[in-house]
Design a protein around this motif. Sequence first.
Motif, PDB file in Angstrom:
ATOM      1  N   ALA A   1       0.833  -1.211   0.000  1.00 47.05           N
ATOM      2  CA  ALA A   1       0.000   0.000   0.000  1.00 47.05           C
ATOM      3  C   ALA A   1       0.864   1.257   0.000  1.00 47.05           C
ATOM      4  CB  ALA A   1      -0.940  -0.004   1.206  1.00 47.05           C
ATOM      5  N   ARG A   2       1.873   1.294   0.839  1.00 48.13           N
ATOM      6  CA  ARG A   2       2.738   2.477   0.909  1.00 48.13           C
ATOM      7  C   ARG A   2       3.518   2.677  -0.394  1.00 48.13           C
ATOM      8  NH1 ARG A   2       4.952   6.446   3.760  1.00 48.13           N
ATOM      9  NH2 ARG A   2       7.190   6.795   3.694  1.00 48.13           N
ATOM     10  N   ALA A   3       4.071   1.613  -0.950  1.00 49.22           N
ATOM     11  CA  ALA A   3       4.833   1.729  -2.202  1.00 49.22           C
ATOM     12  C   ALA A   3       3.934   2.192  -3.345  1.00 49.22           C
ATOM     13  CB  ALA A   3       5.497   0.396  -2.544  1.00 49.22           C
ATOM     14  N   ALA A   4       2.719   1.657  -3.403  1.00 49.37           N
ATOM     15  CA  ALA A   4       1.793   2.040  -4.467  1.00 49.37           C
ATOM     16  C   ALA A   4       1.382   3.503  -4.333  1.00 49.37           C
ATOM     17  CB  ALA A   4       0.567   1.132  -4.440  1.00 49.37           C
ATOM     18  N   LYS A   5       1.114   3.945  -3.117  1.00 53.14           N
ATOM     19  CA  LYS A   5       0.731   5.350  -2.896  1.00 53.14           C
ATOM     20  C   LYS A   5       1.902   6.278  -3.235  1.00 53.14           C
ATOM     21  CE  LYS A   5      -2.574   8.050  -1.170  1.00 53.14           C
ATOM     22  NZ  LYS A   5      -3.945   8.072  -1.703  1.00 53.14           N
TER      23      LYS A   5
ATOM     24  N   TYR B   1       3.391  11.458  -4.226  1.00 47.63           N
ATOM     25  CA  TYR B   1       3.011  12.170  -3.004  1.00 47.63           C
ATOM     26  C   TYR B   1       4.247  12.404  -2.138  1.00 47.63           C
ATOM     27  CZ  TYR B   1      -1.870  11.169  -4.126  1.00 47.63           C
ATOM     28  OH  TYR B   1      -3.101  11.109  -4.737  1.00 47.63           O
ATOM     29  N   SER B   2       4.255  13.525  -1.442  1.00 50.28           N
ATOM     30  CA  SER B   2       5.392  13.885  -0.596  1.00 50.28           C
ATOM     31  C   SER B   2       5.483  12.963   0.620  1.00 50.28           C
ATOM     32  CB  SER B   2       5.248  15.333  -0.111  1.00 50.28           C
ATOM     33  OG  SER B   2       4.178  15.424   0.820  1.00 50.28           O
ATOM     34  N   GLU B   3       6.664  12.920   1.222  1.00 53.50           N
ATOM     35  CA  GLU B   3       6.854  12.138   2.450  1.00 53.50           C
ATOM     36  C   GLU B   3       5.935  12.645   3.559  1.00 53.50           C
ATOM     37  OE1 GLU B   3       8.462   9.296   3.214  1.00 53.50           O
ATOM     38  OE2 GLU B   3       8.882   9.142   1.079  1.00 53.50           O
ATOM     39  N   ALA B   4       5.693  13.957   3.602  1.00 51.80           N
ATOM     40  CA  ALA B   4       4.800  14.512   4.619  1.00 51.80           C
ATOM     41  C   ALA B   4       3.377  13.977   4.457  1.00 51.80           C
ATOM     42  CB  ALA B   4       4.803  16.042   4.553  1.00 51.80           C
ATOM     43  N   LEU B   5       2.887  13.905   3.212  1.00 58.34           N
ATOM     44  CA  LEU B   5       1.550  13.360   2.986  1.00 58.34           C
ATOM     45  C   LEU B   5       1.510  11.862   3.282  1.00 58.34           C
ATOM     46  CD1 LEU B   5       0.347  15.264  -0.201  1.00 58.34           C
ATOM     47  CD2 LEU B   5      -0.533  15.470   2.128  1.00 58.34           C
ATOM     48  N   LEU B   6       2.548  11.133   2.865  1.00 59.00           N
ATOM     49  CA  LEU B   6       2.590   9.700   3.155  1.00 59.00           C
ATOM     50  C   LEU B   6       2.585   9.456   4.663  1.00 59.00           C
ATOM     51  CD1 LEU B   6       5.098   8.520   0.416  1.00 59.00           C
ATOM     52  CD2 LEU B   6       2.627   8.124   0.469  1.00 59.00           C
ATOM     53  N   ALA B   7       3.268  10.304   5.423  1.00 61.25           N
ATOM     54  CA  ALA B   7       3.261  10.177   6.883  1.00 61.25           C
ATOM     55  C   ALA B   7       1.865  10.479   7.435  1.00 61.25           C
ATOM     56  CB  ALA B   7       4.297  11.109   7.501  1.00 61.25           C
ATOM     57  N   LEU B   8       1.191  11.478   6.871  1.00 62.25           N
ATOM     58  CA  LEU B   8      -0.162  11.824   7.296  1.00 62.25           C
ATOM     59  C   LEU B   8      -1.129  10.657   7.062  1.00 62.25           C
ATOM     60  CD1 LEU B   8      -2.198  14.059   8.249  1.00 62.25           C
ATOM     61  CD2 LEU B   8      -2.436  14.650   5.826  1.00 62.25           C
ATOM     62  N   TRP B   9      -0.904   9.924   5.970  1.00 62.36           N
ATOM     63  CA  TRP B   9      -1.790   8.816   5.604  1.00 62.36           C
ATOM     64  C   TRP B   9      -1.280   7.461   6.089  1.00 62.36           C
ATOM     65  CZ3 TRP B   9      -1.327  10.974   0.039  1.00 62.36           C
ATOM     66  CH2 TRP B   9      -2.105  12.136  -0.089  1.00 62.36           C
ATOM     67  N   ALA B  10      -0.226   7.428   6.884  1.00 66.67           N
ATOM     68  CA  ALA B  10       0.400   6.161   7.298  1.00 66.67           C
ATOM     69  C   ALA B  10      -0.597   5.199   7.944  1.00 66.67           C
ATOM     70  CB  ALA B  10       1.561   6.425   8.241  1.00 66.67           C
ATOM     71  N   GLN B  11      -1.446   5.688   8.820  1.00 65.64           N
ATOM     72  CA  GLN B  11      -2.412   4.803   9.471  1.00 65.64           C
ATOM     73  C   GLN B  11      -3.382   4.214   8.455  1.00 65.64           C
ATOM     74  OE1 GLN B  11      -4.484   6.481  12.815  1.00 65.64           O
ATOM     75  NE2 GLN B  11      -5.648   4.631  13.184  1.00 65.64           N
ATOM     76  N   ASP B  12      -3.817   5.015   7.485  1.00 61.29           N
ATOM     77  CA  ASP B  12      -4.745   4.529   6.463  1.00 61.29           C
ATOM     78  C   ASP B  12      -4.103   3.478   5.563  1.00 61.29           C
ATOM     79  OD1 ASP B  12      -6.641   6.371   7.384  1.00 61.29           O
ATOM     80  OD2 ASP B  12      -5.910   7.918   6.011  1.00 61.29           O
ATOM     81  N   LEU B  13      -2.776   3.512   5.448  1.00 62.77           N
ATOM     82  CA  LEU B  13      -2.044   2.580   4.591  1.00 62.77           C
ATOM     83  C   LEU B  13      -1.525   1.367   5.361  1.00 62.77           C
ATOM     84  CD1 LEU B  13      -0.008   5.234   2.558  1.00 62.77           C
ATOM     85  CD2 LEU B  13      -2.056   3.997   1.807  1.00 62.77           C
TER      86      LEU B  13
END
Length: 191
Positions: A36-40, A45-57
Amino acid sequence: VGSKPRHSGAVDSASRREISLRSARADDAQALSAIARAAKAHWGYSEALLALWAQDLTITPELIRRDQYRVAERDGRPVAFLALAGEGPDLSIEHLWVLPEAMGNGVGGRLLTDALARCRDAGTSSIRIVSDPNAAGFYARFGAREIGSVPSRPAPRQLPLLEIRLAPPIATGGDAAASCDLSGSSCASET
């Protein structure tokens, strides 16, 4: 958010044969979270957004036990997965993620086709999807139509709410809906 070019890899019969679908196991949680994280991240998307969405992923063993997860494997290694959530006729696709190196080879389409067939056989008339904007075109190729939007993070970001309407199953001499197991063990389309 910049969009990445689409993969132009043709689907050939050899790559389709290499992919097998199975129900997820609780011990798949870490591998599915990584997919999920690799696909997103693939969509820029920036690292900041990926961190924001970490729980969802993050996929947990509890989510795998609660929802209906299917894994696509190549050579025994998970490369994609799909999760259906809900009960009976009220199902939604919560996750559909494909490793970037497996994109463009029909893996996501195979998972979605499998899920739609299982849902149709179970009597579900429509499936809802809160889609990443980059995936809306993929779902449209399977008949999804935008029916609204839902708030996302960070505000004021909105995600498209899609729906795929399903035709009733074709009668085959038995009650397919009554015998279909959405975990995939008894009616999965493994073509």
